[in-house]
Design a protein around this motif. Structure first.
Motif, PDB file in Angstrom:
ATOM      1  N   SER A 151       0.816  -0.973   0.298  1.00  0.00           N
ATOM      2  CA  SER A 151      -0.154   0.097  -0.531  1.00  0.00           C
ATOM      3  C   SER A 151       0.937   1.148  -0.025  1.00  0.00           C
ATOM      4  O   SER A 151       0.678   2.469   0.292  1.00  0.00           O
ATOM      5  N   TYR A 152       1.457   0.780   0.336  1.00  0.00           N
ATOM      6  CA  TYR A 152       3.412   2.282   0.187  1.00  0.00           C
ATOM      7  C   TYR A 152       2.937   2.676  -0.856  1.00  0.00           C
ATOM      8  O   TYR A 152       3.558   2.042  -1.794  1.00  0.00           O
ATOM      9  N   ILE A 153       2.895   4.541  -1.080  1.00  0.00           N
ATOM     10  CA  ILE A 153       3.461   4.835  -2.794  1.00  0.00           C
ATOM     11  C   ILE A 153       4.528   5.938  -2.317  1.00  0.00           C
ATOM     12  O   ILE A 153       4.873   6.958  -1.034  1.00  0.00           O
ATOM     13  N   PRO A 154       5.481   5.704  -3.138  1.00  0.00           N
ATOM     14  CA  PRO A 154       7.053   6.571  -2.387  1.00  0.00           C
ATOM     15  C   PRO A 154       6.700   7.296  -2.682  1.00  0.00           C
ATOM     16  O   PRO A 154       6.241   7.935  -4.181  1.00  0.00           O
ATOM     17  N   GLU A 155       7.271   8.646  -2.291  1.00  0.00           N
ATOM     18  CA  GLU A 155       6.953  10.237  -2.758  1.00  0.00           C
ATOM     19  C   GLU A 155       8.709  10.723  -3.191  1.00  0.00           C
ATOM     20  O   GLU A 155       9.506  10.335  -2.173  1.00  0.00           O
ATOM     21  N   ARG A 156       8.833  11.755  -3.662  1.00  0.00           N
ATOM     22  CA  ARG A 156       9.595  11.950  -4.491  1.00  0.00           C
ATOM     23  C   ARG A 156      10.867  13.210  -2.600  1.00  0.00           C
ATOM     24  O   ARG A 156      11.491  12.593  -2.862  1.00  0.00           O
ATOM     25  N   TRP A 157      10.234  13.530  -2.260  1.00  0.00           N
ATOM     26  CA  TRP A 157      10.008  14.635  -1.233  1.00  0.00           C
ATOM     27  C   TRP A 157      10.429  13.875   0.371  1.00  0.00           C
ATOM     28  O   TRP A 157      11.166  13.579   0.935  1.00  0.00           O
ATOM     29  N   GLN A 158      10.457  11.959   0.412  1.00  0.00           N
ATOM     30  CA  GLN A 158      10.370  10.998   1.520  1.00  0.00           C
ATOM     31  C   GLN A 158      12.170  10.807   0.765  1.00  0.00           C
ATOM     32  O   GLN A 158      12.931  10.482   1.859  1.00  0.00           O
ATOM     33  N   ALA A 159      12.344  10.453  -0.464  1.00  0.00           N
ATOM     34  CA  ALA A 159      13.709  10.033  -0.866  1.00  0.00           C
ATOM     35  C   ALA A 159      14.510  10.990  -0.937  1.00  0.00           C
ATOM     36  O   ALA A 159      14.952  11.058  -0.640  1.00  0.00           O
ATOM     37  N   LEU A 160      13.611  12.505  -1.309  1.00  0.00           N
ATOM     38  CA  LEU A 160      14.999  13.104  -0.407  1.00  0.00           C
ATOM     39  C   LEU A 160      15.087  13.515   0.503  1.00  0.00           C
ATOM     40  O   LEU A 160      16.606  13.852   1.285  1.00  0.00           O
ATOM     41  N   LEU A 161      14.817  13.146   1.607  1.00  0.00           N
ATOM     42  CA  LEU A 161      14.445  12.902   3.228  1.00  0.00           C
ATOM     43  C   LEU A 161      15.628  12.178   3.684  1.00  0.00           C
ATOM     44  O   LEU A 161      15.882  12.039   4.119  1.00  0.00           O
ATOM     45  N   LEU A 162      15.287  11.643   3.151  1.00  0.00           N
ATOM     46  CA  LEU A 162      16.097  10.577   3.036  1.00  0.00           C
ATOM     47  C   LEU A 162      17.488  10.572   2.801  1.00  0.00           C
ATOM     48  O   LEU A 162      18.347  10.342   3.403  1.00  0.00           O
ATOM     49  N   TYR A 163      17.739  10.255   1.272  1.00  0.00           N
ATOM     50  CA  TYR A 163      18.632  11.010   1.090  1.00  0.00           C
ATOM     51  C   TYR A 163      19.989  11.693   1.473  1.00  0.00           C
ATOM     52  O   TYR A 163      20.897  11.710   1.710  1.00  0.00           O
ATOM     53  N   TRP A 164      18.570  13.326   2.315  1.00  0.00           N
ATOM     54  CA  TRP A 164      19.701  13.957   3.472  1.00  0.00           C
ATOM     55  C   TRP A 164      20.385  13.507   4.416  1.00  0.00           C
ATOM     56  O   TRP A 164      20.653  13.696   5.100  1.00  0.00           O
ATOM     57  N   ALA A 165      19.203  12.500   4.909  1.00  0.00           N
ATOM     58  CA  ALA A 165      19.735  11.560   6.043  1.00  0.00           C
ATOM     59  C   ALA A 165      21.013  10.184   6.056  1.00  0.00           C
ATOM     60  O   ALA A 165      22.172  11.290   7.389  1.00  0.00           O
ATOM     61  N   ILE A 166      20.906  10.052   5.221  1.00  0.00           N
ATOM     62  CA  ILE A 166      22.198   8.940   4.703  1.00  0.00           C
ATOM     63  C   ILE A 166      23.423  10.106   4.539  1.00  0.00           C
ATOM     64  O   ILE A 166      24.264   9.555   4.944  1.00  0.00           O
ATOM     65  N   LEU A 167      23.194  11.137   3.928  1.00  0.00           N
ATOM     66  CA  LEU A 167      24.398  11.946   4.126  1.00  0.00           C
ATOM     67  C   LEU A 167      25.269  12.719   5.338  1.00  0.00           C
ATOM     68  O   LEU A 167      26.331  12.803   5.931  1.00  0.00           O
ATOM     69  N   LEU A 168      23.671  12.553   5.714  1.00  0.00           N
ATOM     70  CA  LEU A 168      24.487  13.759   6.863  1.00  0.00           C
ATOM     71  C   LEU A 168      24.982  12.752   8.363  1.00  0.00           C
ATOM     72  O   LEU A 168      25.990  12.914   8.979  1.00  0.00           O
ATOM     73  N   TYR A 169      24.286  11.538   7.723  1.00  0.00           N
ATOM     74  CA  TYR A 169      24.922  10.612   8.680  1.00  0.00           C
ATOM     75  C   TYR A 169      26.412  10.424   8.366  1.00  0.00           C
ATOM     76  O   TYR A 169      27.526  10.242   9.352  1.00  0.00           O
ATOM     77  N   ALA A 170      27.095  10.539   6.890  1.00  0.00           N
ATOM     78  CA  ALA A 170      27.951  10.095   6.656  1.00  0.00           C
ATOM     79  C   ALA A 170      29.126  11.006   6.730  1.00  0.00           C
ATOM     80  O   ALA A 170      29.951  10.582   7.087  1.00  0.00           O
ATOM     81  N   ALA A 171      27.957  12.227   7.202  1.00  0.00           N
ATOM     82  CA  ALA A 171      29.669  13.637   7.495  1.00  0.00           C
ATOM     83  C   ALA A 171      30.053  13.504   9.309  1.00  0.00           C
ATOM     84  O   ALA A 171      31.017  13.439   9.375  1.00  0.00           O
TER      85      ALA A 171
END
Length: 505
Positions: A151-171
């Motif tokens: 039932s989950y419908i992926p949204e771009r803004w959700q992918a963006l937040l995940l992308y940012w979270a991964i980058l912040l973790y890496a930093a």
């Protein structure tokens, strides 16, 4: 005494002495061992994991044989590239890597411009390559949710937040977790190998198998290219992408002991190890692909998740297997930011960037170029806004990774063949030196493969070409170079201090 030191063979000098010859002083901690640096390269390349993500494109452009034979050829040629770069890195073990090598090898008349553009291209390639790892992890996370919740419908803004979270973790790992970074790389390397073994054995034991003819012989062309040979060569990108990023070792040269020996070993060793693992996984994955239509229509967006599900018939097992790839992608992001930030820091150290004094700062207590880590992370986060507006444009930016990195490999090898190999005396080589009679042929093979891959990496995968399937990598690459040219010729050339290696003759 200084003249006597300059006449000593490079392999007899300690790391600080050689760095001083190259023109810099030691500022970073030498925490990395050959094993932790090799693990960093293994996970940054993430070869078998990357093969999982490119399999669909490979099957469409030439079928299973396209991926297998191209990948086999790519392994052999990439080893030649790594050996060629490793020999240069052994002579000039510095975080600047490619641009520093070009500066050391260039004649004075072209030293500044050749070195600066080599560095600019390398920085751009590294930034988007690392961003692609974080983005892959973000989209794979959404795919994992879909795998377990229809039932989950992926949204771009959700992918963006995940992308940012991964980058912040890496930093954060690179700044506050820097002392644990070598250990974290080792653990990621272990996961990389164990994950491969578990998935490989499971696929072999449980998967329904395609025929050997399908894997090695049966060519198909669904790309609409009328010429099967061009379609096959366009599929090179699927074999090239899983084998880039090993130059990260040279950018961490100032953070490991015996860098003149260990950096080349980490580069070549990671390519050989990942090549062997990747080739075995490639064969097994192609035997277990199942229906092409089914894996391409998977709601997760990732054919490998569908393959894992089809083979195991278990959502839990498919989730665990897929999670291994996602965790390695996150580890690759951490490693990529480490490598890219050192390149930016070294570039700033030679006054090649705007605000060079600010970005060349190294915290005296942590001995980490934290400001360079931050600027690299911020630039990658800003790229995410492009995805939010237009995913095609964002993918075009990420597609520059192969062009940028391959061009940055090609330039120093050419300079070494023209200005280095004919002129360097025996005592000027590092401890990692190719045998006489083998070096030049390997350099030529490396250059031939790099040029071939660069040319066909800019071809569109499918025709007719539309705004959605157009390969914009060359447009992005040209744009990046133009931006660099404007900066260099208006202001940068006045500030840039091209590295000059101390005269040892």
């Amino acid at each position: 005494m200084a003249d006597e030191k300059h006449l000593k063979p490079i392999e007899t000098l300690d790391d600080d002495e050689r760095l001083g010859q190259i023109g810099h002083v030691q500022e970073l901690r030498r925490d990395f061992s050959i094993w932790s640096l090799g693990s960093l390269c293994l996970c940054l390349m993430a070869t078998w994991e990357a093969l999982s993500t490119v399999i669909a494109t490979a099957l469409l452009t030439g079928g299973a044989p396209c991926l297998f034979w191209n990948f086999l050829l790519s392994i052999m040629c990439t080893i030649a590239i790594a050996l060629s770069l490793g020999e240069i890195a052994s002579i000039y073990p510095t975080a600047g890597g490619q641009y520093h090598w070009v500066a050391a090898l260039s004649p004075p008349s072209t030293r500044s411009v050749a070195s600066w553009f080599s560095g600019w291209i390398n920085v751009g390639g590294q930034i988007v390559f690392t961003a692609s790892a974080a983005f892959a992890a973000a989209l794979q996370t959404q795919g994992l949710i879909i795998l377990n919740d229809d039932s989950y419908i992926p949204e771009r803004w959700q992918a963006l937040l995940l992308y940012w979270a991964i980058l912040l973790y890496a930093a954060a790992m690179n700044i506050w977790g820097s002392r644990a970074l070598p250990t974290a790389n080792l653990m990621s390397g272990v996961l990389h190998i164990i994950g491969f073994l578990v998935i490989f054995i499971t696929l072999g034991a449980m998967g329904e198998k395609n025929t050997a003819r399908f894997v090695f012989v049966e060519v198909t062309n669904s790309s609409s290219w009328s010429n099967g040979g061009i379609s096959w060569l366009v599929g090179l990108l699927s074999a090239v992408y899983p084998l880039i990023g090993y130059d990260a070792a040279c950018h961490l040269a100032e953070e490991m002991p015996h860098a003149a020996r260990n950096v080349p070993l980490a580069m070549v060793g990671s390519v050989v190890a990942n090549g062997i693992i990747g080739l075995g996984y490639c064969i097994m994955l192609l035997f277990c692909t199942g229906s092409l239509e089914e894996i391409l229509s998977t709601p997760t967006g990732f054919p490998f998740m569908q393959i894992f599900l089809d083979v195991t018939q278990s959502h839990a097992a498919a989730t665990i297997f897929s999670l291994v790839l996602t965790l390695i992608a996150i580890a690759a992001c951490v490693a990529g930011i480490a490598s890219t930030s050192r390149t930016v820091w070294a570039f700033a150290r030679d006054k090649a960037t705007p605000f060079s004094r600010f970005f060349s700062y190294v915290n005296p207590s942590s001995q980490i170029p934290g400001r360079s880590v931050i600027i690299v992370t911020v630039l990658q986060m800003l790229l995410g806004f492009i995805y939010l507006g237009n995913s095609t444009a964002f993918n075009a930016v990420l597609s520059m990774a192969v062009l940028g990195l391959y061009a940055s490999y090609l330039i120093p090898i050419i300079y070494f063949m023209v200005y280095g190999r004919p002129k360097l005396a025996a005592h000027e080589y590092g401890p990692f030196r190719l045998p006489n009679g083998l070096g030049l042929p390997l350099n030529l093979l490396a250059c031939a493969w790099l040029v071939l891959a660069i040319v066909f990496s800019i071809f569109p995968t499918f025709i007719p070409v539309t705004s959605q399937n157009m390969n914009y990598s060359v447009v992005v690459m040209v744009g990046w170079v133009v931006i660099g040219a404007v900066y260099y010729f208006t202001w940068g050339h006045k500030q840039f201090e091209a590295p000059v290696v101390a005269d040892r003759d």
